[in-house]
Scaffold this motif. Structure first.
Motif, mmCIF file in Angstrom:
data_model
loop_
_atom_site.group_PDB
_atom_site.id
_atom_site.type_symbol
_atom_site.label_atom_id
_atom_site.label_comp_id
_atom_site.label_asym_id
_atom_site.label_seq_id
_atom_site.Cartn_x
_atom_site.Cartn_y
_atom_site.Cartn_z
ATOM 1 N N ASP A 1 34.236 12.340 -0.492
ATOM 2 C CA ASP A 1 33.992 11.098 0.179
ATOM 3 C C ASP A 1 32.935 10.207 -0.396
ATOM 4 O O ASP A 1 31.974 10.687 -1.185
ATOM 5 C CB ASP A 1 33.221 11.682 1.651
ATOM 6 C CG ASP A 1 32.945 10.841 2.521
ATOM 7 O OD1 ASP A 1 34.013 10.382 3.299
ATOM 8 O OD2 ASP A 1 31.820 9.923 2.634
ATOM 9 N N GLY A 2 32.791 9.085 -0.113
ATOM 10 C CA GLY A 2 32.211 8.100 -0.778
ATOM 11 C C GLY A 2 30.509 8.105 -0.598
ATOM 12 O O GLY A 2 29.883 7.455 -0.998
ATOM 13 N N SER A 3 30.354 8.851 0.501
ATOM 14 C CA SER A 3 28.894 9.066 0.826
ATOM 15 C C SER A 3 28.254 9.860 -0.146
ATOM 16 O O SER A 3 27.021 10.036 -0.065
ATOM 17 C CB SER A 3 28.953 9.439 2.247
ATOM 18 O OG SER A 3 29.393 10.801 2.455
ATOM 19 N N ASN A 4 28.945 10.935 -0.779
ATOM 20 C CA ASN A 4 28.116 11.407 -1.723
ATOM 21 C C ASN A 4 27.462 10.583 -2.897
ATOM 22 O O ASN A 4 27.883 9.675 -3.192
ATOM 23 C CB ASN A 4 29.126 12.277 -2.690
ATOM 24 C CG ASN A 4 29.816 13.532 -1.751
ATOM 25 O OD1 ASN A 4 29.185 14.486 -1.535
ATOM 26 N ND2 ASN A 4 31.082 13.326 -1.426
ATOM 27 N N VAL B 1 21.107 23.504 -7.443
ATOM 28 C CA VAL B 1 20.408 22.594 -6.586
ATOM 29 C C VAL B 1 21.391 21.346 -6.303
ATOM 30 O O VAL B 1 22.328 21.078 -6.819
ATOM 31 C CB VAL B 1 19.139 22.287 -7.225
ATOM 32 C CG1 VAL B 1 18.177 23.668 -7.064
ATOM 33 C CG2 VAL B 1 19.192 21.673 -8.608
ATOM 34 N N GLY B 2 20.721 20.276 -5.699
ATOM 35 C CA GLY B 2 21.222 19.175 -5.113
ATOM 36 C C GLY B 2 22.284 19.083 -4.151
ATOM 37 O O GLY B 2 22.402 20.286 -3.320
ATOM 38 N N ASP B 3 22.642 17.873 -3.562
ATOM 39 C CA ASP B 3 23.378 17.973 -2.431
ATOM 40 C C ASP B 3 24.693 18.629 -2.609
ATOM 41 O O ASP B 3 25.359 18.751 -3.837
ATOM 42 C CB ASP B 3 23.641 16.477 -2.251
ATOM 43 C CG ASP B 3 22.468 15.609 -1.784
ATOM 44 O OD1 ASP B 3 21.500 16.137 -1.967
ATOM 45 O OD2 ASP B 3 22.862 14.495 -1.499
ATOM 46 N N THR B 4 24.891 19.241 -1.760
ATOM 47 C CA THR B 4 26.545 20.112 -1.647
ATOM 48 C C THR B 4 27.480 19.008 -1.075
ATOM 49 O O THR B 4 27.273 18.147 -0.383
ATOM 50 C CB THR B 4 26.437 21.503 -1.027
ATOM 51 O OG1 THR B 4 25.889 21.036 0.286
ATOM 52 C CG2 THR B 4 25.307 22.394 -1.827
ATOM 53 N N PHE B 5 28.889 19.612 -1.292
ATOM 54 C CA PHE B 5 30.057 18.955 -0.911
ATOM 55 C C PHE B 5 31.083 19.743 -0.774
ATOM 56 O O PHE B 5 31.235 20.800 -1.636
ATOM 57 C CB PHE B 5 30.318 17.546 -1.607
ATOM 58 C CG PHE B 5 30.153 17.957 -3.333
ATOM 59 C CD1 PHE B 5 31.160 18.157 -4.060
ATOM 60 C CD2 PHE B 5 29.071 17.652 -3.818
ATOM 61 C CE1 PHE B 5 31.404 18.337 -4.889
ATOM 62 C CE2 PHE B 5 28.853 18.049 -5.166
ATOM 63 C CZ PHE B 5 30.071 18.456 -5.820
ATOM 64 N N PRO B 6 32.118 19.298 -0.035
ATOM 65 C CA PRO B 6 33.391 20.216 0.036
ATOM 66 C C PRO B 6 34.217 19.953 -1.409
ATOM 67 O O PRO B 6 34.493 18.950 -1.766
ATOM 68 C CB PRO B 6 34.256 19.903 1.196
ATOM 69 C CG PRO B 6 33.364 19.124 2.103
ATOM 70 C CD PRO B 6 32.138 18.708 1.161
ATOM 71 N N LEU C 1 27.057 15.231 5.200
ATOM 72 C CA LEU C 1 27.719 15.636 6.620
ATOM 73 C C LEU C 1 26.514 15.295 7.519
ATOM 74 O O LEU C 1 26.568 14.291 8.548
ATOM 75 C CB LEU C 1 27.948 16.995 6.800
ATOM 76 C CG LEU C 1 28.030 17.430 8.197
ATOM 77 C CD1 LEU C 1 29.237 16.942 8.918
ATOM 78 C CD2 LEU C 1 27.987 18.937 8.437
ATOM 79 N N HIS C 2 25.270 15.868 7.285
ATOM 80 C CA HIS C 2 24.230 15.707 8.363
ATOM 81 C C HIS C 2 23.637 14.351 8.174
ATOM 82 O O HIS C 2 22.678 13.998 9.167
ATOM 83 C CB HIS C 2 23.231 16.800 8.244
ATOM 84 C CG HIS C 2 22.498 17.180 7.066
ATOM 85 N ND1 HIS C 2 21.536 16.612 6.830
ATOM 86 C CD2 HIS C 2 22.906 18.373 6.384
ATOM 87 C CE1 HIS C 2 21.196 17.344 5.568
ATOM 88 N NE2 HIS C 2 21.773 18.310 5.481
ATOM 89 N N TYR D 1 30.698 9.482 -10.544
ATOM 90 C CA TYR D 1 31.036 10.502 -11.520
ATOM 91 C C TYR D 1 31.939 11.600 -11.037
ATOM 92 O O TYR D 1 32.385 12.280 -12.078
ATOM 93 C CB TYR D 1 29.764 11.197 -11.816
ATOM 94 C CG TYR D 1 28.674 10.260 -12.496
ATOM 95 C CD1 TYR D 1 28.915 9.527 -13.727
ATOM 96 C CD2 TYR D 1 27.329 9.933 -11.642
ATOM 97 C CE1 TYR D 1 27.965 8.816 -14.303
ATOM 98 C CE2 TYR D 1 26.234 9.284 -12.372
ATOM 99 C CZ TYR D 1 26.722 8.755 -13.734
ATOM 100 O OH TYR D 1 25.815 7.725 -14.103
ATOM 101 N N PHE D 2 32.314 11.330 -10.056
ATOM 102 C CA PHE D 2 33.409 12.411 -9.619
ATOM 103 C C PHE D 2 34.659 11.960 -10.352
ATOM 104 O O PHE D 2 35.782 12.882 -10.271
ATOM 105 C CB PHE D 2 33.821 12.279 -7.971
ATOM 106 C CG PHE D 2 32.828 12.981 -7.159
ATOM 107 C CD1 PHE D 2 32.728 14.385 -7.333
ATOM 108 C CD2 PHE D 2 31.982 12.548 -6.183
ATOM 109 C CE1 PHE D 2 31.592 15.108 -6.832
ATOM 110 C CE2 PHE D 2 31.175 13.412 -5.468
ATOM 111 C CZ PHE D 2 30.969 14.781 -5.554
ATOM 112 N N LYS D 3 35.005 10.839 -10.714
ATOM 113 C CA LYS D 3 36.141 10.247 -11.547
ATOM 114 C C LYS D 3 36.554 11.116 -12.710
ATOM 115 O O LYS D 3 37.592 11.190 -13.471
ATOM 116 C CB LYS D 3 36.395 8.927 -11.799
ATOM 117 C CG LYS D 3 35.134 8.559 -12.862
ATOM 118 C CD LYS D 3 35.176 6.927 -13.112
ATOM 119 C CE LYS D 3 34.265 6.584 -14.173
ATOM 120 N NZ LYS D 3 32.863 6.639 -13.839
#
Length: 304
Positions: free
Chosen positions: A171-174, A160-165, A244-245, A179-181
């Motif tokens: 992208d900073g909008s995530n 679950v949760g928001d998805t991303f490429p 994205l949306h 935590y991506f670091k």
């Protein structure tokens, strides 16, 4: 952790009003988005960490952003594209969702079947002639069965949760981007740039998205020969792609078909997000209508 509660290219048919028309699907404009969610807070509020639920949501995204890598997603797609878990109907799957609550959702803690029916019924009122859109709302979250032991019992961050490429810069909008670091891909120079391993305009179908219920349900629908239109499949596959949306990120990877289908996703998103409520839909009352739609667009039994 799962919370248990009691309770190939297709010949697609699109019998709906052309998407280019000024009013998509001839909306009657009945549904009005509320200002606050079931907890008395603004929708998709990820900044208020005062409640235990909000703290849990942030911890969910920490784990998701660390563990969802390009290689991991490739492995998951290969594993689950076999569709060898079981055979069952769409409605049987809907009933299974009575056992699931989404820990990543700050707006609702109801059983998932209620969210499906609430969004479907809200769309049905505004777009009465677009039955494919009603059914899309009903089934868009069915991939969350991946949380259940009989489907492998995947952790919440893998479902679950928001998805991303993956395979390009995060992208900073995530949500909770910080935590991506800690994600191993952040140290791979091939993924540092805006395009990463992709070419601009390559089309989202060629982009590796974080693994979850969206991509899984897309695989289930397409591999079982659904006759839902491409806009429906786009909604199923990318409804959690909020960067994205909602924020307009990653549009440089889209092609013309993506841009057309995105218009319908924007329509759908309103109902997916704002129809969440503590007021339950009478399942038995609406069941015959949705069974008729399932029979129209899907085979009796599907491989999952």
């Amino acid at each position: 952790m799962t919370i248990l509660v009691d309770q190939p290219q297709l010949q697609l048919q699109l019998d709906c009003v052309p998407i280019e028309e000024k009013k998509l699907g001839q909306s009657q404009g009945v549904f009005e988005a509320p200002d606050i969610n079931a907890f008395g807070q603004t929708f998709r509020d990820y900044t208020n960490a005062e409640t235990e639920r909000q703290k849990g949501v942030e911890e969910f995204y920490r784990l998701q952003h660390i563990n969802q890598t390009y290689d991991y997603v490739k492995q998951m797609r290969e594993k689950f594209s076999k569709l060898d878990k079981m055979e069952m109907s769409i409605w049987e799957c809907c009933e299974l969702l009575n056992e699931v609550v989404d820990e990543s959702d700050p707006d609702l803690d109801e059983p998932q079947i209620q969210h499906l029916l609430q969004s479907a019924e809200a769309i049905r009122k505004d777009y009465p002639d677009q039955d494919w859109l009603h059914l899309t709302a009903l089934i868009h979250d069915l991939g969350k069965v991946l949380l259940l032991p009989k489907f492998g019992g995947l952790p919440q961050w893998a479902v679950v949760g928001d998805t991303f490429p993956l395979g390009c810069a995060f992208d900073g909008s995530n949500i909770h981007h910080k935590y991506f670091k800690e994600n191993p891909d952040s140290k791979n120079s091939a993924y540092f740039t805006k395009n990463g391993v992709y070419e601009e305009g390559c089309g989202l179908e060629n982009v590796v998205m974080s693994w979850g219920h969206d991509d899984y349900m897309y695989l289930v629908a397409t591999e079982n020969g659904t006759t839902l239109p491409s806009a429906a499949l786009f909604i199923i596959r990318y409804h959690s792609f909020y960067p994205l949306h909602r924020a307009g990120a990653y549009k440089h990877l889209m092609n013309d078909e993506d841009r057309e289908n995105l218009k319908w996703l924007h329509v759908f998103n309103k109902y997916d997000l704002y129809s969440k409520s503590k007021v339950h839909v009478d399942v038995e009352e609406v069941k015959p209508y949705y069974i008729s739609l399932i029979n129209k667009y899907f085979p009796e039994k599907l491989r999952w």
